[in-house]
Design a protein around this motif. Sequence first.
Motif, PDB file in Angstrom:
ATOM      1  N   GLY A 133       0.814  -1.216   0.000  1.00 55.08           N
ATOM      2  CA  GLY A 133       0.000   0.000   0.000  1.00 55.08           C
ATOM      3  C   GLY A 133       0.843   1.260   0.000  1.00 55.08           C
ATOM      4  O   GLY A 133       0.511   2.242  -0.690  1.00 55.08           O
ATOM      5  N   MET A 134       1.942   1.250   0.751  1.00 59.09           N
ATOM      6  CA  MET A 134       2.807   2.423   0.787  1.00 59.09           C
ATOM      7  C   MET A 134       3.474   2.680  -0.557  1.00 59.09           C
ATOM      8  O   MET A 134       3.668   3.822  -0.959  1.00 59.09           O
ATOM      9  N   ARG A 135       3.817   1.610  -1.278  1.00 61.20           N
ATOM     10  CA  ARG A 135       4.402   1.795  -2.608  1.00 61.20           C
ATOM     11  C   ARG A 135       3.389   2.425  -3.566  1.00 61.20           C
ATOM     12  O   ARG A 135       3.721   3.334  -4.336  1.00 61.20           O
ATOM     13  N   ALA A 136       2.171   1.930  -3.518  1.00 59.10           N
ATOM     14  CA  ALA A 136       1.134   2.508  -4.374  1.00 59.10           C
ATOM     15  C   ALA A 136       0.889   3.966  -4.010  1.00 59.10           C
ATOM     16  O   ALA A 136       0.727   4.826  -4.889  1.00 59.10           O
ATOM     17  N   LEU A 137       0.875   4.258  -2.723  1.00 60.18           N
ATOM     18  CA  LEU A 137       0.663   5.633  -2.278  1.00 60.18           C
ATOM     19  C   LEU A 137       1.813   6.531  -2.703  1.00 60.18           C
ATOM     20  O   LEU A 137       1.602   7.689  -3.092  1.00 60.18           O
ATOM     21  N   ALA A 138       3.039   6.014  -2.665  1.00 65.25           N
ATOM     22  CA  ALA A 138       4.197   6.809  -3.075  1.00 65.25           C
ATOM     23  C   ALA A 138       4.095   7.195  -4.547  1.00 65.25           C
ATOM     24  O   ALA A 138       4.391   8.334  -4.928  1.00 65.25           O
ATOM     25  N   VAL A 139       3.677   6.248  -5.393  1.00 62.38           N
ATOM     26  CA  VAL A 139       3.513   6.564  -6.813  1.00 62.38           C
ATOM     27  C   VAL A 139       2.411   7.597  -6.996  1.00 62.38           C
ATOM     28  O   VAL A 139       2.548   8.548  -7.774  1.00 62.38           O
ATOM     29  N   ALA A 140       1.314   7.431  -6.251  1.00 63.89           N
ATOM     30  CA  ALA A 140       0.212   8.394  -6.354  1.00 63.89           C
ATOM     31  C   ALA A 140       0.659   9.792  -5.934  1.00 63.89           C
ATOM     32  O   ALA A 140       0.349  10.784  -6.593  1.00 63.89           O
ATOM     33  N   LEU A 141       1.427   9.868  -4.863  1.00 62.33           N
ATOM     34  CA  LEU A 141       1.895  11.173  -4.385  1.00 62.33           C
ATOM     35  C   LEU A 141       2.810  11.850  -5.401  1.00 62.33           C
ATOM     36  O   LEU A 141       2.822  13.081  -5.502  1.00 62.33           O
ATOM     37  N   ALA A 142       3.566  11.047  -6.151  1.00 64.67           N
ATOM     38  CA  ALA A 142       4.460  11.625  -7.155  1.00 64.67           C
ATOM     39  C   ALA A 142       3.676  12.380  -8.221  1.00 64.67           C
ATOM     40  O   ALA A 142       4.191  13.333  -8.812  1.00 64.67           O
ATOM     41  N   PHE A 143       2.451  11.966  -8.474  1.00 60.84           N
ATOM     42  CA  PHE A 143       1.630  12.632  -9.483  1.00 60.84           C
ATOM     43  C   PHE A 143       0.718  13.701  -8.893  1.00 60.84           C
ATOM     44  O   PHE A 143      -0.001  14.364  -9.638  1.00 60.84           O
ATOM     45  N   MET A 144       0.734  13.859  -7.577  1.00 64.01           N
ATOM     46  CA  MET A 144      -0.226  14.761  -6.938  1.00 64.01           C
ATOM     47  C   MET A 144       0.350  16.127  -6.607  1.00 64.01           C
ATOM     48  O   MET A 144      -0.330  16.964  -6.021  1.00 64.01           O
ATOM     49  N   GLY A 145       1.612  16.371  -6.993  1.00 69.07           N
ATOM     50  CA  GLY A 145       2.178  17.698  -6.778  1.00 69.07           C
ATOM     51  C   GLY A 145       1.507  18.722  -7.677  1.00 69.07           C
ATOM     52  O   GLY A 145       1.052  18.411  -8.791  1.00 69.07           O
ATOM     53  N   GLY A 146       1.452  19.946  -7.213  1.00 75.92           N
ATOM     54  CA  GLY A 146       0.777  20.985  -7.976  1.00 75.92           C
ATOM     55  C   GLY A 146       1.390  21.208  -9.351  1.00 75.92           C
ATOM     56  O   GLY A 146       0.669  21.408 -10.332  1.00 75.92           O
ATOM     57  N   VAL A 147       2.721  21.155  -9.438  1.00 77.40           N
ATOM     58  CA  VAL A 147       3.378  21.382 -10.727  1.00 77.40           C
ATOM     59  C   VAL A 147       3.021  20.268 -11.704  1.00 77.40           C
ATOM     60  O   VAL A 147       2.696  20.516 -12.871  1.00 77.40           O
ATOM     61  N   VAL A 148       3.066  19.022 -11.228  1.00 78.85           N
ATOM     62  CA  VAL A 148       2.763  17.892 -12.105  1.00 78.85           C
ATOM     63  C   VAL A 148       1.320  17.949 -12.575  1.00 78.85           C
ATOM     64  O   VAL A 148       1.028  17.821 -13.772  1.00 78.85           O
ATOM     65  N   LEU A 149       0.403  18.153 -11.655  1.00 81.12           N
ATOM     66  CA  LEU A 149      -1.014  18.178 -12.021  1.00 81.12           C
ATOM     67  C   LEU A 149      -1.319  19.318 -12.986  1.00 81.12           C
ATOM     68  O   LEU A 149      -2.157  19.169 -13.875  1.00 81.12           O
ATOM     69  N   SER A 150      -0.636  20.437 -12.835  1.00 75.90           N
ATOM     70  CA  SER A 150      -0.909  21.574 -13.710  1.00 75.90           C
ATOM     71  C   SER A 150      -0.444  21.321 -15.134  1.00 75.90           C
ATOM     72  O   SER A 150      -0.890  21.993 -16.070  1.00 75.90           O
ATOM     73  N   MET A 151       0.460  20.344 -15.313  1.00 76.89           N
ATOM     74  CA  MET A 151       0.985  20.072 -16.646  1.00 76.89           C
ATOM     75  C   MET A 151       0.296  18.902 -17.334  1.00 76.89           C
ATOM     76  O   MET A 151       0.420  18.735 -18.546  1.00 76.89           O
ATOM     77  N   LEU A 152      -0.432  18.089 -16.586  1.00 70.56           N
ATOM     78  CA  LEU A 152      -1.040  16.909 -17.177  1.00 70.56           C
ATOM     79  C   LEU A 152      -2.137  17.253 -18.169  1.00 70.56           C
ATOM     80  O   LEU A 152      -2.467  16.445 -19.032  1.00 70.56           O
ATOM     81  N   ASP A 153      -2.729  18.430 -18.048  1.00 70.71           N
ATOM     82  CA  ASP A 153      -3.776  18.809 -19.007  1.00 70.71           C
ATOM     83  C   ASP A 153      -3.320  19.979 -19.874  1.00 70.71           C
ATOM     84  O   ASP A 153      -4.120  20.785 -20.322  1.00 70.71           O
ATOM     85  N   SER A 154      -1.994  20.039 -20.100  1.00 72.59           N
ATOM     86  CA  SER A 154      -1.477  21.129 -20.909  1.00 72.59           C
ATOM     87  C   SER A 154      -0.505  20.573 -21.938  1.00 72.59           C
ATOM     88  O   SER A 154      -0.293  19.367 -22.031  1.00 72.59           O
TER      89      SER A 154
END
Length: 272
Positions: A126-147
């Motif tokens: 579960g912690m590994r899955a959460l770590a991957v999820a957190l890597a994509f949840m940063g504001g910079v990353v999320l702001s670029m996923l739809d750009s």
Amino acid sequence: MDDTRFLAPDWLIRWEPLIVFVGCVLALCSVPVALGHTGLSWDALNHHIYLGWTADHPRFDRDYLAASYQSYQFPYLYWPVYMLAMLGASGVVAGIVLTLLHLTVAPALWKLAHACIPGREWFEVGMRALAVALAFMGGVVLSMLDSTSNDLLAAIPLVWAIALMIEALASPAQTGFRRAVVLSGLLAGVSVGFKLSNVPIAILLPLLWAWRGASPSGRLLNVLLGGLAATVALAVTYGYWGWLLWTNYGNPFYPFFDPWLEPLRLATGWKR
């Protein structure tokens, strides 16, 4: 007490990387589906589409500073955006395609998580899955996923370069480390070719390359092999674009370092 009840089943451990990747695909591809469109970065029409056009058809003999000095960035990562626009893809389709390109980093993130959080207990899975999820949840990353920005795409090979080294260092096996160094160097060179501003991070990789070795000379050899691999990959990745800039402007990094390259132009008799 039977501790086996805390262990994840064998099938889950075997398929964990694929399950995590599919979960990332479903979660992140839902963003453009939910929005119903793909956003354009603030400077998309300034140079993102133009650079994709340049990648498809070089325009050095037709335009001058069409998108300011950003016209001379490495253009090929912008080609997918340009082609999607030219093919008339809907915002949802374009968003899914770009998201899938970004998600090529997900397996590397899982490798990092697995190296840092080994084990097969449910908590560790579960912690590994959460770590991957957190890597994509940063504001910079999320702001670029739809750009249309290419910053994430340019960073993906560098993330892989780091992940392969961390995985090799975490492994108790001594074999295969030098192969990981060479692969890491190749990927680092590709990333720098994509975006020269990745250099400040890439130059730290020799610290990982030299971490393991039977002797100081063995560690030095690791660094030399990794550096050579990075140099070759950089030359192959950036070489064609650098040659185009050289033949048109006498500077493979135009407009940067132009005064420094004046002696080289004089020595080679370069003329526009």
